[in-house]
Design a protein around this motif. Structure first.
Motif, PDB file in Angstrom:
ATOM      1  N   VAL A  98       0.835  -1.199   0.000  1.00 24.30           N
ATOM      2  CA  VAL A  98       0.000   0.000   0.000  1.00 24.30           C
ATOM      3  C   VAL A  98       0.868   1.247   0.000  1.00 24.30           C
ATOM      4  N   CYS A  99       1.916   1.263   0.815  1.00 21.97           N
ATOM      5  CA  CYS A  99       2.822   2.425   0.855  1.00 21.97           C
ATOM      6  C   CYS A  99       3.460   2.653  -0.504  1.00 21.97           C
ATOM      7  N   ALA A 100       3.936   1.574  -1.134  1.00 22.71           N
ATOM      8  CA  ALA A 100       4.583   1.701  -2.433  1.00 22.71           C
ATOM      9  C   ALA A 100       3.593   2.151  -3.503  1.00 22.71           C
ATOM     10  N   VAL A 101       2.396   1.590  -3.462  1.00 26.64           N
ATOM     11  CA  VAL A 101       1.388   1.922  -4.465  1.00 26.64           C
ATOM     12  C   VAL A 101       0.865   3.343  -4.275  1.00 26.64           C
ATOM     13  N   MET A 102       0.622   3.754  -3.038  1.00 25.44           N
ATOM     14  CA  MET A 102       0.081   5.080  -2.796  1.00 25.44           C
ATOM     15  C   MET A 102       1.054   6.166  -3.228  1.00 25.44           C
ATOM     16  N   ALA A 103       2.352   5.870  -3.223  1.00 25.79           N
ATOM     17  CA  ALA A 103       3.339   6.841  -3.670  1.00 25.79           C
ATOM     18  C   ALA A 103       3.154   7.167  -5.151  1.00 25.79           C
ATOM     19  N   GLN A 104       2.508   6.265  -5.905  1.00 24.81           N
ATOM     20  CA  GLN A 104       2.303   6.455  -7.333  1.00 24.81           C
ATOM     21  C   GLN A 104       0.862   6.837  -7.669  1.00 24.81           C
ATOM     22  N   ALA A 105       0.034   7.165  -6.697  1.00 26.99           N
ATOM     23  CA  ALA A 105      -1.401   7.335  -6.902  1.00 26.99           C
ATOM     24  C   ALA A 105      -1.800   8.672  -7.485  1.00 26.99           C
ATOM     25  N   GLY A 106      -0.889   9.618  -7.626  1.00 25.23           N
ATOM     26  CA  GLY A 106      -1.229  10.970  -8.024  1.00 25.23           C
ATOM     27  C   GLY A 106      -2.072  11.121  -9.266  1.00 25.23           C
ATOM     28  N   GLU A 107      -1.893  10.295 -10.260  1.00 26.16           N
ATOM     29  CA  GLU A 107      -2.619  10.444 -11.522  1.00 26.16           C
ATOM     30  C   GLU A 107      -3.963   9.716 -11.537  1.00 26.16           C
ATOM     31  N   LEU A 117      -9.403   4.187  -6.135  1.00 28.77           N
ATOM     32  CA  LEU A 117      -8.773   2.912  -5.825  1.00 28.77           C
ATOM     33  C   LEU A 117      -9.905   1.907  -5.724  1.00 28.77           C
ATOM     34  N   VAL A 118      -9.817   0.844  -6.523  1.00 31.10           N
ATOM     35  CA  VAL A 118     -10.880  -0.158  -6.592  1.00 31.10           C
ATOM     36  C   VAL A 118     -10.451  -1.390  -5.811  1.00 31.10           C
ATOM     37  N   PHE A 119     -11.347  -1.890  -4.972  1.00 34.88           N
ATOM     38  CA  PHE A 119     -11.113  -3.099  -4.196  1.00 34.88           C
ATOM     39  C   PHE A 119     -12.021  -4.185  -4.755  1.00 34.88           C
ATOM     40  N   VAL A 120     -11.449  -5.365  -5.042  1.00 34.76           N
ATOM     41  CA  VAL A 120     -12.222  -6.480  -5.595  1.00 34.76           C
ATOM     42  C   VAL A 120     -12.111  -7.652  -4.620  1.00 34.76           C
ATOM     43  N   ASN A 121     -13.271  -8.185  -4.188  1.00 32.20           N
ATOM     44  CA  ASN A 121     -13.240  -9.304  -3.247  1.00 32.20           C
ATOM     45  C   ASN A 121     -13.258 -10.641  -3.988  1.00 32.20           C
ATOM     46  N   GLN A 122     -13.242 -11.728  -3.228  1.00 38.72           N
ATOM     47  CA  GLN A 122     -13.194 -13.075  -3.814  1.00 38.72           C
ATOM     48  C   GLN A 122     -14.419 -13.386  -4.670  1.00 38.72           C
ATOM     49  N   SER A 123     -15.535 -12.694  -4.448  1.00 40.54           N
ATOM     50  CA  SER A 123     -16.754 -12.887  -5.251  1.00 40.54           C
ATOM     51  C   SER A 123     -16.799 -11.959  -6.463  1.00 40.54           C
ATOM     52  N   GLN A 177      -6.809  -2.043  -7.267  1.00 35.92           N
ATOM     53  CA  GLN A 177      -6.201  -1.441  -8.444  1.00 35.92           C
ATOM     54  C   GLN A 177      -6.705  -0.014  -8.605  1.00 35.92           C
ATOM     55  N   PHE A 178      -5.837   0.860  -9.102  1.00 35.66           N
ATOM     56  CA  PHE A 178      -6.233   2.241  -9.342  1.00 35.66           C
ATOM     57  C   PHE A 178      -7.040   2.362 -10.623  1.00 35.66           C
ATOM     58  N   MET A 179      -7.949   3.356 -10.641  1.00 39.40           N
ATOM     59  CA  MET A 179      -8.721   3.698 -11.832  1.00 39.40           C
ATOM     60  C   MET A 179      -8.484   5.170 -12.126  1.00 39.40           C
ATOM     61  N   THR A 180      -8.411   5.500 -13.414  1.00 36.81           N
ATOM     62  CA  THR A 180      -8.233   6.891 -13.799  1.00 36.81           C
ATOM     63  C   THR A 180      -9.542   7.654 -13.704  1.00 36.81           C
ATOM     64  N   GLN A 234     -13.215   2.980 -15.194  1.00 33.22           N
ATOM     65  CA  GLN A 234     -12.093   2.742 -16.112  1.00 33.22           C
ATOM     66  C   GLN A 234     -10.875   2.305 -15.313  1.00 33.22           C
ATOM     67  N   MET A 235     -10.568   1.002 -15.367  1.00 36.50           N
ATOM     68  CA  MET A 235      -9.430   0.457 -14.624  1.00 36.50           C
ATOM     69  C   MET A 235      -8.116   0.982 -15.183  1.00 36.50           C
ATOM     70  N   ALA A 236      -7.107   1.024 -14.323  1.00 41.51           N
ATOM     71  CA  ALA A 236      -5.754   1.359 -14.769  1.00 41.51           C
ATOM     72  C   ALA A 236      -5.264   0.250 -15.691  1.00 41.51           C
ATOM     73  N   GLN A 237      -4.145   0.468 -16.323  1.00 39.40           N
ATOM     74  CA  GLN A 237      -3.626  -0.497 -17.289  1.00 39.40           C
ATOM     75  C   GLN A 237      -3.326  -1.845 -16.664  1.00 39.40           C
ATOM     76  N   LYS A 238      -3.547  -2.896 -17.440  1.00 40.40           N
ATOM     77  CA  LYS A 238      -3.201  -4.241 -17.013  1.00 40.40           C
ATOM     78  C   LYS A 238      -1.710  -4.445 -17.222  1.00 40.40           C
TER      79      LYS A 238
END
Length: 135
Positions: free
Chosen positions: A12-21, A25-31, A71-74, A78-82
């Motif tokens: 989360v720390c590493a990812v949030m550092a890149q979240a500016g654009e 933030l989308v959370f997907v559960n097991q279902s 995963q982040f969405m713009t 619209q999901m961020a790139q795969k």
């Protein structure tokens, strides 16, 4: 469970550092149910077995074992790139731990996939990079 929480916190720390654009933030559960939250004023807190996400709109709790990925969405919907959109699967890559320690150099993503153990990694290919989690 404590290891999962610590790994998630580092990721989360590493990812949030890149979240500016990104706006969400989308959370997907097991279902495969998704929850998109605005990153405006977002804070994340990891407890023993839960993730508490607070933003300008309120607070949402997730059970860590129920989360499949985030995963982040713009824009909303619209999901961020795969990974395959960012990195050429057949080009050489370098793999790093989430802490920045180089794990190895591989001829392609499939070569690395056959070797990497469970964990979080940063994959680089030229100027492109992507954070992944191997389960």
């Amino acid at each position: 469970m404590r290891k999962i929480g610590m790994m998630l916190a580092m990721l989360v720390c590493a990812v949030m550092a890149q979240a500016g654009e990104y706006a969400y933030l989308v959370f997907v559960n097991q279902s495969n149910d998704t929850t998109a939250l605005s990153v405006a004023d977002m804070t994340l807190k990891v407890n023993e077995n839960s993730l508490t996400v607070t933003n300008a709109e309120g607070t949402v709790n997730f059970t860590l074992t129920e989360l499949q990925f985030m995963q982040f969405m713009t824009e909303e919907g619209q999901m961020a790139q795969k990974l395959s959109d960012v990195l050429d699967a057949n080009a050489p890559i370098d793999v790093y731990s989430i802490l920045g320690v180089k794990v190895g150099h591989y001829n392609s993503l499939p070569d690395a996939a056959g070797v990497l153990g469970k964990g979080s990694y940063v994959i680089t290919n030229g100027k492109n990079s992507q954070t992944i989690v191997v389960r």
